[in-house]
Design a protein around this motif. Structure first.
Motif, PDB file in Angstrom:
ATOM      1  N   ARG A 298       0.966  31.854 -22.480  1.00 31.57           N
ATOM      2  CA  ARG A 298      -0.149  32.678 -22.974  1.00 31.57           C
ATOM      3  C   ARG A 298       0.383  33.887 -23.740  1.00 31.57           C
ATOM      4  O   ARG A 298       1.211  34.640 -23.222  1.00 31.57           O
TER       5      ARG A 298
ATOM      6  N   GLY B 223      -8.188  34.685 -25.854  1.00 36.65           N
ATOM      7  CA  GLY B 223      -9.001  33.696 -25.162  1.00 36.65           C
ATOM      8  C   GLY B 223      -8.587  32.292 -25.551  1.00 36.65           C
ATOM      9  O   GLY B 223      -8.567  31.964 -26.748  1.00 36.65           O
TER      10      GLY B 223
ATOM     11  N   GLY C  48      -9.194  28.156 -24.681  1.00 35.94           N
ATOM     12  CA  GLY C  48     -10.074  27.213 -24.006  1.00 35.94           C
ATOM     13  C   GLY C  48      -9.709  25.778 -24.311  1.00 35.94           C
ATOM     14  O   GLY C  48      -9.184  25.472 -25.394  1.00 35.94           O
TER      15      GLY C  48
ATOM     16  N   ASN D 128     -15.327  27.689 -23.557  1.00 37.62           N
ATOM     17  CA  ASN D 128     -14.331  28.032 -22.530  1.00 37.62           C
ATOM     18  C   ASN D 128     -13.392  29.122 -23.025  1.00 37.62           C
ATOM     19  O   ASN D 128     -12.957  29.984 -22.256  1.00 37.62           O
ATOM     20  N   ALA D 129     -13.068  29.090 -24.320  1.00 35.57           N
ATOM     21  CA  ALA D 129     -12.181  30.110 -24.890  1.00 35.57           C
ATOM     22  C   ALA D 129     -12.863  31.477 -24.868  1.00 35.57           C
ATOM     23  O   ALA D 129     -12.228  32.501 -24.582  1.00 35.57           O
TER      24      ALA D 129
ATOM     25  N   ASP E 181     -12.786  32.751 -21.363  1.00 40.33           N
ATOM     26  CA  ASP E 181     -11.430  33.223 -21.060  1.00 40.33           C
ATOM     27  C   ASP E 181     -11.203  34.590 -21.688  1.00 40.33           C
ATOM     28  O   ASP E 181     -10.567  35.470 -21.088  1.00 40.33           O
TER      29      ASP E 181
ATOM     30  N   HIS F 247     -12.947  37.014 -19.555  1.00 42.37           N
ATOM     31  CA  HIS F 247     -12.193  37.234 -18.318  1.00 42.37           C
ATOM     32  C   HIS F 247     -11.078  38.253 -18.549  1.00 42.37           C
ATOM     33  O   HIS F 247     -10.868  39.149 -17.714  1.00 42.37           O
ATOM     34  N   GLU F 248     -10.389  38.142 -19.668  1.00 44.70           N
ATOM     35  CA  GLU F 248      -9.309  39.088 -19.947  1.00 44.70           C
ATOM     36  C   GLU F 248      -9.856  40.501 -20.109  1.00 44.70           C
ATOM     37  O   GLU F 248      -9.240  41.475 -19.670  1.00 44.70           O
TER      38      GLU F 248
ATOM     39  N   ARG G  90     -17.665  39.698 -16.551  1.00 45.10           N
ATOM     40  CA  ARG G  90     -17.258  38.661 -17.508  1.00 45.10           C
ATOM     41  C   ARG G  90     -18.458  38.178 -18.310  1.00 45.10           C
ATOM     42  O   ARG G  90     -18.385  37.993 -19.526  1.00 45.10           O
TER      43      ARG G  90
ATOM     44  N   LYS H  26     -19.001  38.737 -22.324  1.00 43.84           N
ATOM     45  CA  LYS H  26     -19.157  37.623 -23.258  1.00 43.84           C
ATOM     46  C   LYS H  26     -20.279  37.897 -24.249  1.00 43.84           C
ATOM     47  O   LYS H  26     -20.203  37.542 -25.421  1.00 43.84           O
TER      48      LYS H  26
END
Length: 494
Positions: free
Chosen positions: A34, A43, A45, A62-63, A66, A69-70, A99, A103
């Motif tokens: 990563r 991100g 995914g 999903n990306a 992610d 999430h970061e 999160r 987004k």
């Protein structure tokens, strides 16, 4: 010449195609390791091609998750701790909500790379930290302005006693601040500065604490196995800042029936008088003594609350009341309870013989004991109400409502007898004679100023060897028996 050029072009195309195939077979470094970028959030995914036809879209989604999430990992621990303290949620749940909110703020993200093989598809995004903070600051400023405006509307609605509007404005203000509850956003109120979120929450809690839910019939009789036609009735009132108690209209009230198989609920809105009504339906069992819990329907009043906001609202002190159901299998007892249970009832009884008025204690005792057994609250008639006055009222029951001493009584029952005593010699009677009462009987029920039952008839008792007292006691039992039968007949029981 042309043929030579064709051969040359074909050979170059084959070489290029070979390079593309080779590159496709090499896994990019960012998949296994990563990237760590000081100025950007990352991100990545992936989606399996076998999962669904839209695997590319799933990988992109999903990306973005992610990426969110970061961002959430980078949120300060103090911010998270503040939300945990206010809501009671776990740190894991709070970061999960961060999160989701992050987004929603992700824009201007860049597609760095994408890669696929026979089994999977990968996407690599990055987002400038500087651009994200700039967007977050704009979002915070907008949310703070809207929240402050909604809060001022809530306070104005509260002052105007528009309670439901005040509650909803407060909720809308909290919705605006939902993503920033961990931060200190301040507002100036009455010349002093205080945290906006705290001020909104305190105002909302103050309104909730002042609301009262009550039932005029805390115990409702229900007939086992049949639908109960009677309604549950609840009143919502509020008293704030020293004002008199006022009705709360348009408030959604939830009636919960935990004794039913599916624990069903029903929502009803209060009318202009603050009253909400709901039918009980059918009660089939007496197990666990069924009750109905009545509360404010918060999901209807405050719709679309996210996890953080819902947890915050749950910490409020919500008004509620309980209505107990008295399950009855005897139709006669059910009808008596339906009419008298929980109500203030006064019984007036007297008899008059040969222009002489006397109290009728036997009839009074029989009547009051019966009413107590079906849940009525007995109001003792004032001593100033003479037997002569009671006799007179039986002929003019409309005057009962004008007697101040009976103002607490919702229902007044008058049972009187007016006639004469007949006597006959009886050599076998040690007292020398038997006594008989003959005359007119009055059975009257007045409910809140209106006569709802009246039974006037002529009759006489049998001869009694024990004198006037025993004669009138036996007569009282017969009069009481007739009153119960005729009253139940009027109530619809045969």
């Amino acid at each position: 010449m042309i043929k030579a050029l064709q051969i040359l072009f074909l050979s170059q195309w084959v070489c290029l195609f070979g390079v593309v195939i080779c590159n496709a077979g090499v896994t990019p470094k960012w998949i296994n390791q990563r990237p760590r970028l000081p100025d950007d959030y990352v991100g990545i995914g992936m989606a399996e091609k076998s999962d669904a036809d839209d695997y590319k879209q799933r990988a992109k989604s999903n990306a973005l998750l992610d990426l969110a999430h970061e961002i959430s990992v980078a949120v300060s621990g103090t911010f998270v701790e503040n939300i945990v303290e206010k809501t009671g949620l776990s740190e894991k749940m709070v970061r999960s909500e961060i999160r989701l909110s992050s987004k929603a703020l992700i824009h201007d993200h860049e597609l760095v790379d994408q890669w696929e093989d026979d089994d999977s598809y990968w996407v690599y995004y990055r987002l400038s930290k500087k651009r994200y903070r700039k967007r977050l600051n704009r979002s915070r400023a907008t949310a703070s302005k809207l929240a402050a405006d909604m809060f001022r509307r809530a306070m104005a609605a509260g002052r105007d006693q528009k309670i439901v509007s005040a509650l909803r404005f407060n909720y809308q203000a909290l919705q605006q601040l939902s993503d920033f509850l961990g931060e200190s956003i301040e507002i100036e109120i009455n010349g002093r500065t205080e945290p906006l979120g705290n001020a909104i929450y305190a105002h909302l809690q103050g309104l909730m604490t002042a609301i009262r839910l009550s039932s005029a019939q805390p115990a409702l009789p229900v007939f086992l196995g049949k639908a109960t036609p009677a309604n549950l009735s609840v009143s919502a009132t509020i008293s704030t800042d020293g004002h008199e108690s006022i009705a709360v209209a348009k408030l959604p009230i939830k009636f919960s029936f935990p004794w039913r198989l599916k624990n069903t609920t029903a929502t009803r809105y209060t009318d202009q008088y603050g009253r909400a009504h709901c039918q009980v339906g059918s009660v089939k069992t007496v197990d666990n003594k069924p009750i109905v819990t009545v509360s404010i329907d918060t999901k209807t009043l405050f719709p679309k609350a996210d996890l953080v906001l819902e947890a915050l609202l749950k910490r409020l002190s919500w008004p509620q009341t309980i209505i107990r159901l008295t399950a009855i299998s005897d139709p006669k007892e059910y009808l008596w309870r339906k009419k008298f249970q929980g109500h203030n009832v006064a019984v007036l009884s007297a008899y008059q013989v040969d222009e002489r008025s006397e109290p009728w204690p036997k009839l009074y005792n029989e009547m009051t004991q019966h009413l107590k057994s079906v849940g009525a609250n007995i109001i003792v008639p004032p001593s100033a109400l003479s037997v002569e006055k009671i006799i007179a009222l039986s002929g003019q029951p409309e005057k009962i409502s004008k007697i101040e001493a009976l103002e607490e009584a919702e229902i007044v029952i008058i049972v009187t007898a007016q006639g004469k005593l007949n006597q006959r010699k009886n050599p076998q009677n040690p007292f020398g004679e038997d006594v008989q009462f003959a005359g007119e009987f009055y059975n009257i029920v007045q409910r809140e100023g209106t006569v709802t039952f009246a039974d006037r008839y002529r009759a006489m008792s049998g001869y009694n060897p024990m004198g006037e007292k025993m004669c009138m006691e036996v007569t009282a039992l017969n009069v009481f028996k007739r009153l119960k039968a005729r009253y139940l007949e009027q109530l619809g029981w045969n």
